[in-house]
Scaffold this motif. Structure first.
Motif, PDB file in Angstrom:
ATOM      1  N   VAL A 115     -41.379  46.910 -62.435  1.00  0.00           N
ATOM      2  CA  VAL A 115     -39.931  47.479 -62.592  1.00  0.00           C
ATOM      3  C   VAL A 115     -39.364  46.691 -61.361  1.00  0.00           C
ATOM      4  N   VAL A 116     -38.230  46.222 -61.509  1.00  0.00           N
ATOM      5  CA  VAL A 116     -37.334  45.869 -60.459  1.00  0.00           C
ATOM      6  C   VAL A 116     -36.114  46.654 -60.686  1.00  0.00           C
ATOM      7  N   LEU A 117     -35.453  47.044 -59.481  1.00  0.00           N
ATOM      8  CA  LEU A 117     -34.223  47.923 -59.499  1.00  0.00           C
ATOM      9  C   LEU A 117     -33.322  46.954 -58.645  1.00  0.00           C
ATOM     10  N   LEU A 118     -32.055  46.643 -59.224  1.00  0.00           N
ATOM     11  CA  LEU A 118     -31.192  45.928 -58.704  1.00  0.00           C
ATOM     12  C   LEU A 118     -29.741  46.672 -58.851  1.00  0.00           C
ATOM     13  N   ASP A 147     -24.596  38.033 -57.965  1.00  0.00           N
ATOM     14  CA  ASP A 147     -24.175  37.218 -58.881  1.00  0.00           C
ATOM     15  C   ASP A 147     -25.143  37.320 -59.804  1.00  0.00           C
ATOM     16  N   LEU A 148     -24.551  36.482 -60.982  1.00  0.00           N
ATOM     17  CA  LEU A 148     -25.450  36.522 -62.135  1.00  0.00           C
ATOM     18  C   LEU A 148     -26.721  35.473 -61.910  1.00  0.00           C
ATOM     19  N   GLU A 149     -26.674  34.712 -61.074  1.00  0.00           N
ATOM     20  CA  GLU A 149     -27.756  33.937 -60.896  1.00  0.00           C
ATOM     21  C   GLU A 149     -28.783  34.484 -60.378  1.00  0.00           C
ATOM     22  N   THR A 150     -28.536  35.439 -59.536  1.00  0.00           N
ATOM     23  CA  THR A 150     -29.799  36.130 -58.803  1.00  0.00           C
ATOM     24  C   THR A 150     -30.163  37.066 -59.522  1.00  0.00           C
ATOM     25  N   ILE A 151     -29.414  37.646 -60.670  1.00  0.00           N
ATOM     26  CA  ILE A 151     -30.084  38.572 -61.750  1.00  0.00           C
ATOM     27  C   ILE A 151     -30.990  37.585 -62.554  1.00  0.00           C
ATOM     28  N   ASP A 184     -42.589  39.701 -65.520  1.00  0.00           N
ATOM     29  CA  ASP A 184     -42.799  40.201 -66.950  1.00  0.00           C
ATOM     30  C   ASP A 184     -42.377  41.659 -66.991  1.00  0.00           C
ATOM     31  N   GLY A 185     -41.874  42.353 -66.160  1.00  0.00           N
ATOM     32  CA  GLY A 185     -41.525  43.634 -66.085  1.00  0.00           C
ATOM     33  C   GLY A 185     -40.394  43.710 -66.421  1.00  0.00           C
ATOM     34  N   ILE A 186     -39.826  45.050 -66.465  1.00  0.00           N
ATOM     35  CA  ILE A 186     -38.573  45.581 -66.733  1.00  0.00           C
ATOM     36  C   ILE A 186     -37.607  45.198 -65.490  1.00  0.00           C
ATOM     37  N   VAL A 187     -36.464  44.675 -65.582  1.00  0.00           N
ATOM     38  CA  VAL A 187     -35.392  44.506 -64.593  1.00  0.00           C
ATOM     39  C   VAL A 187     -33.998  45.533 -64.919  1.00  0.00           C
ATOM     40  N   VAL A 188     -33.905  46.559 -63.949  1.00  0.00           N
ATOM     41  CA  VAL A 188     -32.856  47.586 -64.419  1.00  0.00           C
ATOM     42  C   VAL A 188     -31.709  46.894 -63.301  1.00  0.00           C
ATOM     43  N   VAL A 189     -30.358  46.653 -63.727  1.00  0.00           N
ATOM     44  CA  VAL A 189     -29.390  46.227 -62.993  1.00  0.00           C
ATOM     45  C   VAL A 189     -28.486  47.528 -62.950  1.00  0.00           C
ATOM     46  N   ASP A 190     -28.554  48.053 -61.849  1.00  0.00           N
ATOM     47  CA  ASP A 190     -27.730  49.380 -61.708  1.00  0.00           C
ATOM     48  C   ASP A 190     -26.361  49.178 -61.414  1.00  0.00           C
ATOM     49  N   ARG A 246     -32.972  42.455 -47.487  1.00  0.00           N
ATOM     50  CA  ARG A 246     -31.802  41.672 -47.911  1.00  0.00           C
ATOM     51  C   ARG A 246     -31.689  40.749 -46.825  1.00  0.00           C
ATOM     52  N   ASP A 247     -30.747  40.017 -46.753  1.00  0.00           N
ATOM     53  CA  ASP A 247     -30.372  39.049 -45.485  1.00  0.00           C
ATOM     54  C   ASP A 247     -29.370  39.701 -44.510  1.00  0.00           C
ATOM     55  N   GLU A 248     -29.134  39.039 -43.530  1.00  0.00           N
ATOM     56  CA  GLU A 248     -28.371  39.815 -42.392  1.00  0.00           C
ATOM     57  C   GLU A 248     -26.903  40.263 -42.928  1.00  0.00           C
ATOM     58  N   ASN A 249     -26.364  39.877 -43.918  1.00  0.00           N
ATOM     59  CA  ASN A 249     -25.286  40.470 -44.533  1.00  0.00           C
ATOM     60  C   ASN A 249     -25.132  41.515 -45.729  1.00  0.00           C
ATOM     61  N   PHE A 250     -26.683  41.914 -45.741  1.00  0.00           N
ATOM     62  CA  PHE A 250     -27.268  42.696 -46.926  1.00  0.00           C
ATOM     63  C   PHE A 250     -26.976  42.207 -48.228  1.00  0.00           C
ATOM     64  N   GLU A 251     -26.914  40.638 -48.448  1.00  0.00           N
ATOM     65  CA  GLU A 251     -26.893  39.970 -49.597  1.00  0.00           C
ATOM     66  C   GLU A 251     -28.073  39.504 -50.281  1.00  0.00           C
ATOM     67  N   LEU A 252     -28.202  39.287 -51.389  1.00  0.00           N
ATOM     68  CA  LEU A 252     -29.343  38.521 -52.188  1.00  0.00           C
ATOM     69  C   LEU A 252     -28.979  37.406 -52.489  1.00  0.00           C
ATOM     70  N   THR A 253     -30.007  36.494 -52.566  1.00  0.00           N
ATOM     71  CA  THR A 253     -29.990  35.110 -53.327  1.00  0.00           C
ATOM     72  C   THR A 253     -30.942  35.006 -54.387  1.00  0.00           C
ATOM     73  N   PRO A 254     -30.700  33.877 -55.159  1.00  0.00           N
ATOM     74  CA  PRO A 254     -31.785  33.734 -56.186  1.00  0.00           C
ATOM     75  C   PRO A 254     -33.376  33.558 -55.590  1.00  0.00           C
ATOM     76  N   GLU A 255     -33.309  32.805 -54.436  1.00  0.00           N
ATOM     77  CA  GLU A 255     -34.566  32.411 -53.885  1.00  0.00           C
ATOM     78  C   GLU A 255     -35.268  33.529 -53.182  1.00  0.00           C
TER      79      GLU A 255
END
Length: 373
Positions: free
Chosen positions: A158-161, A173-177, A185-191, A136-145
């Motif tokens: 499989v991606v776990l978010l 945010d929804l844009e990152t998801i 092409d795999g499964i994306v699981v949003v916890d 993650r970034d220095e603030n433990f955040e994620l961005t779309p890029e």
């Protein structure tokens, strides 16, 4: 005495330790993100009554499709979901395990972004998958890029978010998801185990399900519903995902008593969730007041706060234990984690932290700056 290491266990399990958190019987336990409020008496009576109706039939297997429970969960989530979109199991951990059994396994790769829920790599190991943790970034955040680049580089199955993320509390945010979904092409699981605690106006990934058959949203009744002892987790997804999970679920995996208790609680969802606002107030107090003490709390949409700026988390943990307060020393390296409890529990924690900081200033990193919620 024989150790499990002496037995012919799988080689890839050697050297691992079971998941767990301290369970010391201290006066104040704010370490495992539980809801501090008991099930309301009126709801408890309703649960007892519904369970009592199931008792004469316990000689028979329960409804393996838990039809009524799925109907109740779909109604609770809204978003136009139907029972066919819903699946449930014994806690969200079993939900995740079933998803990984169906969509991961030997020769496949599971990816998330560290730090995150410590059960993820254990679940990956359990199904024989490769585990990859991108930063993650220095603030433990994620961005779309950030997520797009990592996913395209690793090509996971499989991606776990986790959002709000455990142990950091940071939202997604929804844009990152959307970016994560489009990159694979795999499964994306949003916890979304802590979704009910998010700030007003913060979105849920449930709104993204339409037209995304590889997207799964996992939830639990353990946290906001004060139902940790019942063990009821569930997911919402395209009905085809539930069909796939049926291939790996154990027969009759949800007991009749579990189903009855959860249905009764969902019948009283407004009452069960009435304490959420009180918990959110205490969470925001912890953020504001630990920042005022010179620590570095990270913004949180959960019922807990990750507090940075701690020079020696283990020593800080011991100081709180000496004062009858159980917190979590779960990492990252300069952090402690605290569950938002009752007003009394928050008062006790903040008073103790102020006392410890004054008595042992070496436990605080200099130059820490608070991060507002």
């Amino acid at each position: 005495m024989t150790s499990f290491e002496d037995l012919p266990i799988r080689d890839d399990l050697r050297g691992l330790t079971p998941y767990g958190a301290p369970q010391d019987a201290l006066p104040i336990t704010i370490n495992v993100n539980e809801n501090p409020f008991s099930v309301p008496e009126a709801v408890a009576l309703s649960i007892i009554q519904r369970i009592s109706l199931t008792l004469p039939g316990l000689n028979r297997y329960p409804d393996r499709e838990f039809t009524e429970l799925r109907e109740r969960l779909a109604t609770y989530l809204g978003q136009g979901l139907t029972p066919e979109h819903i699946w449930a199991a014994n806690g969200s951990n079993e939900v995740l395990q079933q998803l990984l059994q169906a969509f991961a396994g030997a020769g496949r790769k599971i990816m998330s972004f560290a730090p995150t829920y410590s059960m993820y790599p254990l679940l990956a190991k359990g199904v024989g998958s490769e585990w990859v943790a991108a930063p993650r970034d220095e603030n433990f955040e994620l961005t779309p890029e950030l997520v797009r680049t990592a996913i395209e580089a690793e090509r996971p199955d499989v991606v776990l978010l986790c959002t709000p993320n455990n142990p950091t509390g940071t939202p997604l945010d929804l844009e990152t998801i959307e970016a994560a979904y489009d990159a694979t092409d795999g499964i994306v699981v949003v916890d979304e185990a802590y979704a009910e605690f998010r700030h007003d106006g913060a979105p849920t990934a449930l709104s993204l399900l339409e037209g995304r058959p590889r997207l799964v949203i996992s939830r639990t009744m353990s946290k906001a519903f004060a139902f940790a002892g019942v063990r009821l987790g569930y997911f919402a997804a395209d009905p085809a995902v539930a069909d796939a999970v049926r291939l790996v679920r154990l027969p009759y995996h949800l007991s009749a008593i579990t189903q009855a208790a959860a249905i009764a609680a969902l019948e009283h969802s407004d009452t069960m969730l009435a304490q959420v606002d009180r918990i959110r107030i205490q969470r925001d107090r912890i953020v504001d007041e630990t920042a005022a003490l010179g620590y570095r709390p990270y913004r949180s949409d959960a019922n807990f706060v990750l507090i940075g700026g701690v020079a020696d988390p283990a020593a800080m943990f011991d100081e709180f234990v000496a004062r009858g307060i159980l917190i979590r020393n779960t990492g990252p390296a300069d952090c402690i984690r605290v569950t938002a409890g009752t007003e009394f529990e928050t008062d006790a924690f903040l008073s103790a932290l102020a006392e410890i900081t004054a008595a042992r200033p070496e436990l605080q990193l200099t130059g820490s700056e608070g991060v507002s919620a």
